[in-house]
Design an enzyme around this catalytic site. Structure first.
Site, short mmCIF file in Angstrom:
data_model
loop_
_atom_site.label_atom_id
_atom_site.label_comp_id
_atom_site.label_asym_id
_atom_site.label_seq_id
_atom_site.Cartn_x
_atom_site.Cartn_y
_atom_site.Cartn_z
N HIS A 1 0.81 -1.10 0.11
CA HIS A 1 0.31 0.32 -0.10
C HIS A 1 1.10 1.20 -0.01
O HIS A 1 1.15 1.50 1.08
CB HIS A 1 -1.04 0.07 0.67
CG HIS A 1 -1.78 -1.07 0.81
ND1 HIS A 1 -3.09 -1.31 0.61
CD2 HIS A 1 -2.13 -2.60 2.31
CE1 HIS A 1 -3.55 -2.32 0.62
NE2 HIS A 1 -2.97 -3.13 1.31
N HIS B 1 -9.25 -10.30 -1.45
CA HIS B 1 -8.54 -10.38 0.11
C HIS B 1 -10.40 -11.09 0.87
O HIS B 1 -11.06 -10.49 0.97
CB HIS B 1 -9.17 -8.64 0.71
CG HIS B 1 -9.48 -8.21 2.48
ND1 HIS B 1 -8.55 -7.45 2.52
CD2 HIS B 1 -10.60 -8.70 2.99
CE1 HIS B 1 -8.97 -7.76 4.07
NE2 HIS B 1 -10.12 -8.16 3.73
N ASP C 1 -8.13 -5.51 -2.05
CA ASP C 1 -7.58 -5.53 -0.88
C ASP C 1 -8.44 -4.72 -0.96
O ASP C 1 -8.24 -2.73 -0.75
CB ASP C 1 -6.44 -5.42 -1.63
CG ASP C 1 -5.95 -5.82 -0.27
OD1 ASP C 1 -6.29 -6.51 0.72
OD2 ASP C 1 -4.88 -4.95 1.01
N ASP D 1 1.98 -6.71 2.54
CA ASP D 1 0.99 -5.93 3.11
C ASP D 1 1.41 -4.76 3.79
O ASP D 1 1.45 -4.17 5.17
CB ASP D 1 0.00 -6.79 4.04
CG ASP D 1 -1.59 -5.89 3.95
OD1 ASP D 1 -1.69 -5.63 3.08
OD2 ASP D 1 -2.17 -6.66 4.63
N HIS E 1 -0.05 4.11 8.07
CA HIS E 1 -0.52 4.88 8.35
C HIS E 1 -0.09 6.23 9.36
O HIS E 1 0.84 5.79 9.87
CB HIS E 1 -1.45 3.96 9.66
CG HIS E 1 -2.80 2.90 8.97
ND1 HIS E 1 -3.62 3.26 7.98
CD2 HIS E 1 -3.07 1.59 9.61
CE1 HIS E 1 -4.04 2.38 7.37
NE2 HIS E 1 -3.60 1.02 8.25
N ARG F 1 -0.61 4.42 -0.57
CA ARG F 1 -0.78 5.19 -0.34
C ARG F 1 -1.49 6.69 -0.80
O ARG F 1 -2.33 7.58 -1.29
CB ARG F 1 -1.39 5.90 0.97
CG ARG F 1 -0.73 4.71 2.05
CD ARG F 1 -2.16 4.56 2.30
NE ARG F 1 -1.89 3.04 3.26
CZ ARG F 1 -2.86 2.08 3.59
NH1 ARG F 1 -3.35 1.65 2.75
NH2 ARG F 1 -2.54 1.66 5.01
N ASN G 1 -5.64 -6.26 9.35
CA ASN G 1 -6.62 -7.03 8.70
C ASN G 1 -5.82 -7.91 7.76
O ASN G 1 -5.11 -8.06 6.86
CB ASN G 1 -7.56 -6.25 8.17
CG ASN G 1 -8.93 -6.88 7.40
OD1 ASN G 1 -9.25 -8.05 6.96
ND2 ASN G 1 -10.11 -6.22 7.34
N ASN H 1 -6.34 0.20 -3.13
CA ASN H 1 -7.28 1.37 -2.50
C ASN H 1 -6.95 2.62 -1.99
O ASN H 1 -7.00 3.13 -0.78
CB ASN H 1 -7.62 0.34 -1.42
CG ASN H 1 -6.59 0.28 -0.37
OD1 ASN H 1 -5.12 -0.04 -1.09
ND2 ASN H 1 -6.63 -0.35 0.92
#
Length: 456
Positions: free
Chosen positions: A66, A185, A158, A311, A315, A68, A284, A98
């Site tokens: 990810h 996912h 995902d 993964d 954040h 972002r 998750n 995402n």
């Protein structure tokens, strides 16, 4: 381009010898490397690396990252994410869809691809969303993304499960035309409403809503049968339960086109860590039991699980520095992945270094359709290589990481190994353990004083 003579290195943990990297390729292996290096040395653009004690692996490939960007640059950008990747030994990463806006059109995936190309630290391969806006109601522009400059071959919602079986069937059918793969996912949404962690003894004792293993296993079982029915390719993301391992093993024995990944944290950490109520351990799918961890490790060792994928889920501080129920799911992982795999799989004898090359480079590249990554370290192959020191032991300190975020679950844990050098098609992105600065055209600059010798 600077040439590199790498001396006394162990390729895939085998016999020691020399490598010469020149013009973006592996130019020579063994005794010929020093002889051919003389030509480069006379032109003043040769760096000699004493690699005694180091292992050479093909550049790592992460099928599940990810980054972002666009939309959450406060957590990570494509530049900082690929710098983190290079520091962890990765030369290619697959960027999940995402983002905001969601990568569900040719325009967005091309934007991500171009930003990765400009950054210059690792190849960024966009993953296209399966459904529009990850909404699970209608298929996204799968064909347009596949035919775009980004050449998308992996499609995933995902973060959300493609829970509608009709949509999942159609996605498996349509991606066949591009030799694509649907990466699922696996999370039955009705069984996980309000869930905060793994459902079991710990969740009952500490009062957090449980997330049953069957919520993952039910989707895995459904999807392998759908893949068999239509002849499509299914990839199970972040597999985390013993039951899921058994379902994938059964599907492979049946000849179904299914692959699966495990994350480093699901190979090491358990739900016992939730007793601290520290949201850094909220992820998750959730951390599972010790029995699940053992099953996942065994599945990776015997080939049921094909690859390790990080993964990497950065954040911003405010999204993790809060109470558990309000915290975001996810952990960083690019800069610790190889160390964790060494710790839990190589040092106990469950995998060899050749196996590590397979599960962290060759197979992820194959699943994702990357022809120029995960290649053997042989003459004429692209010089995307990582030099790794397995003897070092370091205490994890996220403040030292190149990622913009600090939500690592390994803070304070002593892990083995350190990436010393990373090469992307013959260009050093990490030199002697230090990230190289970005050059004027986006590519990392050569090491200071590149003519002559550079110490290990």
């Amino acid at each position: 381009m600077t040439a590199y003579l790498i001396t006394d290195v162990s390729v895939l943990g085998g016999e020691r010898g020399d490598l010469l990297l020149a013009d973006g390729l592996v130019a020579a292996v063994g005794p010929q490397a020093r002889a051919q290096a003389e030509d480069a040395e006379t032109s003043g653009d040769l760096v000699t690396i004493n690699a005694s004690g180091l292992i050479a692996l093909p550049g790592l490939v992460d099928l599940h990252t990810h980054l972002r960007e666009p939309g959450r640059e406060d957590a990570e950008t494509i530049l900082t994410g690929t710098q983190s990747a290079a520091a962890g030994g990765f030369t290619a990463v697959f960027a999940m869809a995402n983002t905001s806006p969601v990568a569900d059109t040719a325009g967005v995936v091309e934007q991500v691809w171009r930003l990765g190309r400009d950054a210059g630290y690792a190849d960024v391969v966009p993953v296209g969303a399966v459904t529009v806006g990850l909404g699970g109601e209608r298929l996204a522009e799968l064909g347009a993304m596949a035919e775009s400059a980004a050449r998308v071959r992996v499609f995933s919602d995902d973060g959300k499960c493609v829970h509608d079986p009709v949509l999942m069937r159609r996605a498996l059918e349509y991606t066949k035309a591009y030799d694509g793969v649907v990466a699922q996912h696996a999370q039955e949404p009705r069984l996980t409403e309000g869930s905060q962690m793994h459902e079991g003894v710990v969740s009952a004792q500490i009062g957090l809503a449980g997330w049953p293993a069957v919520a993952e296993e039910a989707i895995v079982a459904r999807d392998v049968l759908l893949a068999e029915h239509v002849g499509g390719r299914l990839h199970v993301q972040h597999l985390s339960t013993a039951g899921s391992v058994e379902i994938v093993r059964w599907a492979k024995e049946r000849g179904i086109k299914v692959t699966a990944e495990a994350t480093p944290h699901h190979l090491l950490l358990t739900d016992e860590l939730a007793r601290s109520y520290d949201p850094v351990y909220k992820v998750n799918p959730p951390l599972r039991t010790a029995e699940d961890v053992a099953a996942v490790k065994a599945g990776l060792a015997d080939g049921t699980i094909d690859i390790v994928a990080t993964d990497h889920a950065p954040h911003a501080r405010q999204d993790k520095d809060c109470e558990w129920s309000a915290a975001a799911f996810g952990m960083t992982g690019l800069e610790t992945a190889l160390s964790v795999v060494q710790h839990v799989m190589v040092d106990p004898g469950l995998l060899t270094w050749a196996d590590v090359a397979r599960v962290m480079s060759t197979e992820p590249a194959r699943i994702g359709g990357l022809s120029d990554h995960g290649r053997p370290i042989e003459v004429g192959e692209p010089a995307s290589i990582v030099l790794y020191d397995p003897a070092v032991r370091r205490t994890v300190e996220p403040a030292e990481h190149r990622s913009r975020s600090r939500n690592s679950p390994y803070t304070g844990l002593e892990l083995p190994g350190q990436v010393r050098w990373t090469f992307l098609r013959g260009r050093a992105t990490v030199a002697d353990g230090e990230l190289l600065p970005k050059g004027p055209l986006g590519a990392p600059e050569g090491p200071p004083g590149s003519a002559g010798k550079a110490p290990r």
